[in-house]
Design a protein around this motif. Sequence first.
Motif, PDB file in Angstrom:
ATOM      1  N   GLU A  34     -29.296  12.734  12.113  1.00 58.90           N
ATOM      2  CA  GLU A  34     -28.292  13.124  11.118  1.00 58.90           C
ATOM      3  C   GLU A  34     -28.628  12.509   9.767  1.00 58.90           C
ATOM      4  OE1 GLU A  34     -26.534  15.894  11.578  1.00 58.90           O
ATOM      5  OE2 GLU A  34     -25.599  14.973  13.334  1.00 58.90           O
ATOM      6  N   HIS A  35     -28.546  13.322   8.736  1.00 64.25           N
ATOM      7  CA  HIS A  35     -28.884  12.922   7.364  1.00 64.25           C
ATOM      8  C   HIS A  35     -30.346  12.475   7.275  1.00 64.25           C
ATOM      9  CE1 HIS A  35     -24.873  13.397   5.620  1.00 64.25           C
ATOM     10  NE2 HIS A  35     -24.437  13.037   6.804  1.00 64.25           N
ATOM     11  N   THR A  36     -31.163  13.031   8.128  1.00 63.92           N
ATOM     12  CA  THR A  36     -32.598  12.745   8.063  1.00 63.92           C
ATOM     13  C   THR A  36     -33.370  13.925   7.476  1.00 63.92           C
ATOM     14  OG1 THR A  36     -32.637  13.425  10.374  1.00 63.92           O
ATOM     15  CG2 THR A  36     -32.744  11.061   9.946  1.00 63.92           C
ATOM     16  N   ASP A  37     -32.784  15.140   7.510  1.00 58.03           N
ATOM     17  CA  ASP A  37     -33.586  16.299   7.083  1.00 58.03           C
ATOM     18  C   ASP A  37     -33.984  16.209   5.614  1.00 58.03           C
ATOM     19  OD1 ASP A  37     -30.986  17.010   6.178  1.00 58.03           O
ATOM     20  OD2 ASP A  37     -31.083  19.072   6.956  1.00 58.03           O
ATOM     21  N   TYR A  38     -33.032  15.830   4.749  1.00 58.25           N
ATOM     22  CA  TYR A  38     -33.383  15.764   3.320  1.00 58.25           C
ATOM     23  C   TYR A  38     -34.164  14.495   2.976  1.00 58.25           C
ATOM     24  CZ  TYR A  38     -28.900  13.236   3.281  1.00 58.25           C
ATOM     25  OH  TYR A  38     -27.871  12.372   3.541  1.00 58.25           O
ATOM     26  N   MET A 165     -32.185  21.903   7.921  1.00 56.57           N
ATOM     27  CA  MET A 165     -31.949  21.923   9.369  1.00 56.57           C
ATOM     28  C   MET A 165     -31.103  23.104   9.839  1.00 56.57           C
ATOM     29  SD  MET A 165     -30.076  19.142  11.800  1.00 56.57           S
ATOM     30  CE  MET A 165     -28.632  18.873  10.802  1.00 56.57           C
ATOM     31  N   ASP A 166     -29.960  23.318   9.217  1.00 56.65           N
ATOM     32  CA  ASP A 166     -28.993  24.280   9.757  1.00 56.65           C
ATOM     33  C   ASP A 166     -29.570  25.690   9.757  1.00 56.65           C
ATOM     34  OD1 ASP A 166     -27.486  22.004   9.659  1.00 56.65           O
ATOM     35  OD2 ASP A 166     -26.281  22.629   7.941  1.00 56.65           O
ATOM     36  N   GLN A 167     -30.187  26.064   8.656  1.00 54.90           N
ATOM     37  CA  GLN A 167     -30.732  27.417   8.532  1.00 54.90           C
ATOM     38  C   GLN A 167     -31.891  27.631   9.502  1.00 54.90           C
ATOM     39  OE1 GLN A 167     -30.075  25.346   5.963  1.00 54.90           O
ATOM     40  NE2 GLN A 167     -28.549  26.403   4.701  1.00 54.90           N
ATOM     41  N   ASP A 214     -19.212  13.788  -1.568  1.00 57.84           N
ATOM     42  CA  ASP A 214     -19.777  12.736  -0.720  1.00 57.84           C
ATOM     43  C   ASP A 214     -21.173  13.045  -0.199  1.00 57.84           C
ATOM     44  OD1 ASP A 214     -17.594  11.009  -0.856  1.00 57.84           O
ATOM     45  OD2 ASP A 214     -16.502  12.247   0.577  1.00 57.84           O
ATOM     46  N   TYR A 215     -21.383  14.283   0.248  1.00 57.31           N
ATOM     47  CA  TYR A 215     -22.690  14.629   0.812  1.00 57.31           C
ATOM     48  C   TYR A 215     -23.784  14.436  -0.242  1.00 57.31           C
ATOM     49  CZ  TYR A 215     -26.396  17.287   3.065  1.00 57.31           C
ATOM     50  OH  TYR A 215     -27.594  17.666   3.618  1.00 57.31           O
ATOM     51  N   ASN A 216     -23.543  15.003  -1.428  1.00 56.70           N
ATOM     52  CA  ASN A 216     -24.558  14.891  -2.478  1.00 56.70           C
ATOM     53  C   ASN A 216     -24.774  13.432  -2.881  1.00 56.70           C
ATOM     54  OD1 ASN A 216     -24.780  17.628  -2.364  1.00 56.70           O
ATOM     55  ND2 ASN A 216     -23.812  18.046  -4.339  1.00 56.70           N
TER      56      ASN A 216
HETATM   57  C1  GLA Z   1     -25.284  19.250   6.803  1.00 60.57           C
HETATM   58  C2  GLA Z   1     -26.479  19.766   6.028  1.00 60.57           C
HETATM   59  C3  GLA Z   1     -27.780  19.494   6.783  1.00 60.57           C
HETATM   60  C4  GLA Z   1     -27.890  18.026   7.207  1.00 60.57           C
HETATM   61  C5  GLA Z   1     -26.605  17.567   7.883  1.00 60.57           C
HETATM   62  C6  GLA Z   1     -26.607  16.087   8.155  1.00 60.57           C
HETATM   63  O1  GLA Z   1     -25.141  19.981   7.993  1.00 60.57           O
HETATM   64  O2  GLA Z   1     -26.357  21.149   5.788  1.00 60.57           O
HETATM   65  O3  GLA Z   1     -28.881  19.888   6.002  1.00 60.57           O
HETATM   66  O4  GLA Z   1     -28.219  17.224   6.119  1.00 60.57           O
HETATM   67  O5  GLA Z   1     -25.461  17.865   7.098  1.00 60.57           O
HETATM   68  O6  GLA Z   1     -27.561  15.759   9.112  1.00 60.57           O
END
Ligand code: GLA
Length: 378
Positions: A34-38, A165-167, A214-216
């Motif tokens: 988690e939070h590793t893709d970027y 990741m999600d896409q 928060d995410y950004n």
């Molecule tokens: C969201 C983002 C993903 C990823 C997760 C955390 O889902 O869209 O790219 O960063 O958060 O792992």
Amino acid sequence: MRTDSDLPPGLRELLPVNAEIVVQAPGRANLIGEHTDYNEGFVLPAALELRTVVAGRRSDRIRLRSIGRGRPITVDPATGRGPIKGWGRYVTAVVRALREDGRAVRGIDGVIASNLPSGTGLSSSAALEVAVALAVVDEPMSSVELARVCQRAENVHVGVRSGIMDQLASLSARGGAALFIDCRSLETSDVAIPDDLRLLVVDSGHRRQLGRGDYNRRREECDEAARLLGVAALRDASAELVATANLPPLLAARARHVVTENARVLGAVEALGSDDRARIGELFAASHASLATDFEVSTPALDALVEIASHTDGVIAARMTGAGFGGCTVNLVEVGRAEAAMAAIASAYLERTGREARAWLSAPAAGALQAAEPTMRA
Ligand code: GLA
């Protein structure tokens, strides 16, 4: 029991009978990473049976009605002009991103139907982006190319600096397996999930706001930590470097999460390979703890769900999934005890928090480009 090639019950009836195009894209539950893709690291998502379907007929313009969401929206395939608010902004975003990538875009007159809950961290926006992209793109594209365009749609035109990741999970996951992604090379491989395990996703009932906030900010903190550590991305930092670099405490904690989480993903791939269930449980628990303390994206509600699951029969592993700030937990559960585990978690959660938890049980499903049918392209 439905197979991956069927449309989920309840969705098929909503679609136009004369559709020339039917495309579908699933949501995902990230197992770990988690939070590793970027940070150019490792992730291990699995696609869910919950999905979004776009169905319709060819037309000059893009005109889509989302079932249960009011009036249709229109987007001009030639200019990308379209709504910039509401769910329609995702359609506009995808069309613009495809055009910016130099891709031919064509029209569709149709409907969008989904059984994927939005705003719960199961990637309903990625599923919508992927389904729309597949419905309107007028040339062959690889899964990585499509994932990049959909990510760009989200980053540039929606304003969330999410990773890929999600896409990519929504496009490329294989039924029965999780998708290991190296987010630097974008190489993927399938990691089989033992047949007798299911994914149990439990919604804490807490809405998250994955806006520009928060995410950004987490992403900026990671970029800043990498810069101070002198590495291209946190993927390149070692635990030792993070421990000895004298970073400001908050950035050290963020970096520590990413570095340890990458190691946990590799550990989980190995543990799934050898079906070491105790190890998988430990890795999920450690991931959750790290997200709660070092990355600070868990919530008391998510912590309660994970804690309850850790005492529930049939649950192998539990942790929060997705960006956090609310949303869902993902649990690996034994199929024979899954229904009972789902009921036990929901009732303990209600007792402890006074909140109803919605839950979904799913086999690891196939991504949009893996499902053989009924995806048709006209
Ligand atoms: C969201 C983002 C993903 C990823 C997760 C955390 O889902 O869209 O790219 O960063 O958060 O792992």
